[in-house]
Design an enzyme around this catalytic site. Structure first.
Site, mmCIF file in Angstrom:
data_model
loop_
_atom_site.group_PDB
_atom_site.id
_atom_site.type_symbol
_atom_site.label_atom_id
_atom_site.label_comp_id
_atom_site.label_asym_id
_atom_site.label_seq_id
_atom_site.Cartn_x
_atom_site.Cartn_y
_atom_site.Cartn_z
ATOM 1 N N ASP A 1 -3.722 14.257 -16.276
ATOM 2 C CA ASP A 1 -4.258 12.900 -16.321
ATOM 3 C C ASP A 1 -3.593 11.950 -15.343
ATOM 4 O O ASP A 1 -2.508 12.207 -14.816
ATOM 5 C CB ASP A 1 -4.038 12.315 -17.720
ATOM 6 C CG ASP A 1 -2.572 11.957 -17.967
ATOM 7 O OD1 ASP A 1 -1.709 12.833 -17.752
ATOM 8 O OD2 ASP A 1 -2.275 10.804 -18.331
ATOM 9 N N ARG B 1 -8.697 13.870 -17.624
ATOM 10 C CA ARG B 1 -8.230 15.160 -18.153
ATOM 11 C C ARG B 1 -9.346 16.195 -18.245
ATOM 12 O O ARG B 1 -9.080 17.389 -18.190
ATOM 13 C CB ARG B 1 -7.650 14.979 -19.562
ATOM 14 C CG ARG B 1 -6.314 14.289 -19.614
ATOM 15 C CD ARG B 1 -5.685 14.479 -20.990
ATOM 16 N NE ARG B 1 -4.616 13.540 -21.256
ATOM 17 C CZ ARG B 1 -3.340 13.710 -20.931
ATOM 18 N NH1 ARG B 1 -2.970 14.805 -20.302
ATOM 19 N NH2 ARG B 1 -2.430 12.807 -21.221
ATOM 20 N N ASP C 1 7.112 20.161 -12.740
ATOM 21 C CA ASP C 1 7.352 19.209 -11.657
ATOM 22 C C ASP C 1 8.874 19.225 -11.414
ATOM 23 O O ASP C 1 9.392 20.086 -10.716
ATOM 24 C CB ASP C 1 6.799 17.866 -12.148
ATOM 25 C CG ASP C 1 6.790 16.777 -11.118
ATOM 26 O OD1 ASP C 1 7.495 16.896 -10.121
ATOM 27 O OD2 ASP C 1 6.084 15.778 -11.314
ATOM 28 N N LYS D 1 -0.032 16.629 -24.023
ATOM 29 C CA LYS D 1 -1.450 16.897 -24.088
ATOM 30 C C LYS D 1 -1.934 17.831 -22.984
ATOM 31 O O LYS D 1 -2.973 18.489 -23.093
ATOM 32 C CB LYS D 1 -2.235 15.574 -23.944
ATOM 33 C CG LYS D 1 -2.015 14.554 -24.992
ATOM 34 C CD LYS D 1 -2.918 13.319 -24.696
ATOM 35 C CE LYS D 1 -2.644 12.189 -25.619
ATOM 36 N NZ LYS D 1 -3.478 10.988 -25.249
ATOM 37 N N GLY D 2 -1.215 17.851 -21.879
ATOM 38 C CA GLY D 2 -1.751 18.417 -20.640
ATOM 39 C C GLY D 2 -2.258 19.848 -20.707
ATOM 40 O O GLY D 2 -3.164 20.218 -19.962
ATOM 41 N N VAL E 1 -1.925 15.088 -9.263
ATOM 42 C CA VAL E 1 -3.139 15.835 -9.557
ATOM 43 C C VAL E 1 -3.679 15.494 -10.942
ATOM 44 O O VAL E 1 -2.915 15.231 -11.878
ATOM 45 C CB VAL E 1 -2.932 17.370 -9.442
ATOM 46 C CG1 VAL E 1 -2.879 17.800 -7.992
ATOM 47 C CG2 VAL E 1 -1.691 17.833 -10.195
HETATM 48 C C1 PRP Z 1 3.662 16.334 -17.830
HETATM 49 C C2 PRP Z 1 3.323 17.824 -17.900
HETATM 50 C C3 PRP Z 1 4.620 18.485 -18.231
HETATM 51 C C4 PRP Z 1 5.646 17.560 -17.590
HETATM 52 C C5 PRP Z 1 6.175 18.196 -16.337
HETATM 53 O O1 PRP Z 1 3.612 15.801 -19.105
HETATM 54 O O2 PRP Z 1 2.341 18.089 -18.866
HETATM 55 O O3 PRP Z 1 4.827 18.560 -19.628
HETATM 56 O O4 PRP Z 1 4.993 16.321 -17.299
HETATM 57 O O5 PRP Z 1 7.078 17.348 -15.685
HETATM 58 P P1 PRP Z 1 8.593 17.737 -15.404
HETATM 59 O O6 PRP Z 1 8.631 19.149 -14.866
HETATM 60 O O7 PRP Z 1 9.013 16.721 -14.362
HETATM 61 O O8 PRP Z 1 9.355 17.576 -16.677
HETATM 62 P P2 PRP Z 1 3.389 14.249 -19.426
HETATM 63 O O9 PRP Z 1 4.676 13.630 -19.829
HETATM 64 O O10 PRP Z 1 2.653 13.614 -18.283
HETATM 65 O O11 PRP Z 1 2.491 14.281 -20.730
HETATM 66 P P3 PRP Z 1 0.993 14.825 -20.972
HETATM 67 O O12 PRP Z 1 1.045 16.345 -20.882
HETATM 68 O O13 PRP Z 1 0.705 14.362 -22.350
HETATM 69 O O14 PRP Z 1 0.094 14.229 -19.927
#
Ligand code: PRP
Length: 186
Positions: A165, A171, A109, A49-50, A159
């Site tokens: 989120d 969000r 990340d 979703k992010g 963050v």
């Molecule tokens: C978060 C973000 C990236 C991922 C990055 O997604 O949106 O897709 O983590 O992390 P990484 O580099 O350690 O793989 P999340 O799983 O929190 O889902 P969301 O976007 O739905 O919040």
């Protein structure tokens, strides 16, 4: 400072205010528009979703033909720990073979998610494949993956806002803020 007074209780401080984000998004859109000026159309693949807010702002600043698609993933991050496993929840609506694909992410990340995406899309034989990521936490990187368009490098803090989120909250804040450590630390 009025923004600070209005911060939700779980928020420590604003890292990137609305104006700073919007300025950088404009710069990224200008760069992307220039780089793809000669290719015809591109497809922006937003990662749910992010990335939904970043994608919406970025796409509206582009001056080149484009269409939008989405993919939904979930990384098994619970607490501050990533397992590196990525799960595909929803694929793009249209096939991307032969298209100029730009993956649009909110944050990198560990890098596992973007690495998974790049490998997955490369196997589908697009005409080209690049990545656009708003935020990067370089200290957290475990997988080396190329980011072609990057908004900001940030420190290793949790963050929220502008699509990001905590437990699906915050969000839609217009800024990007650090969460108070006691909210997420176990
Ligand atoms: C978060 C973000 C990236 C991922 C990055 O997604 O949106 O897709 O983590 O992390 P990484 O580099 O350690 O793989 P999340 O799983 O929190 O889902 P969301 O976007 O739905 O919040």
């Amino acid at each position: 400072m009025t923004e600070r007074l209005a911060l939700p209780k779980d928020i420590e401080r604003v890292l990137l205010d609305e104006e700073t984000i919007q300025r950088r998004v404009r710069e990224l859109a200008d760069q992307i528009s220039a780089d793809y000026a000669d290719v015809g159309e591109i497809v922006l693949v937003g990662v749910l979703k992010g990335a939904f807010i970043f994608l919406a702002d970025l796409a509206r600043r582009l001056t080149i033909p484009h269409h939008v698609d989405f993919i939904a993933l979930s990384s098994y991050n619970r607490g501050a720990v990533s397992t590196g496993a990525v799960r595909l929840i929803m694929d793009t609506r249209a096939p991307v073979t032969g298209q100029h694909v730009l993956i649009v992410e909110d944050i990198i990340d560990t890098g596992y998610t973007l690495d998974y995406l790049v490998r997955t899309f490369r196997a589908r034989r697009p005409a080209s494949l690049r990545t656009c990521v708003l935020l990067s936490k370089p200290e957290r990187r475990e997988v080396d993956v190329r980011v072609d368009y990057l908004g900001f490098e940030i420190p290793d803090v949790w963050v929220v806002g502008y699509g990001l989120d905590y437990a699906d909250k915050y969000r839609t804040l217009p800024y990007i803020a650090a969460l108070k450590r006691e909210v997420y630390a176990t």
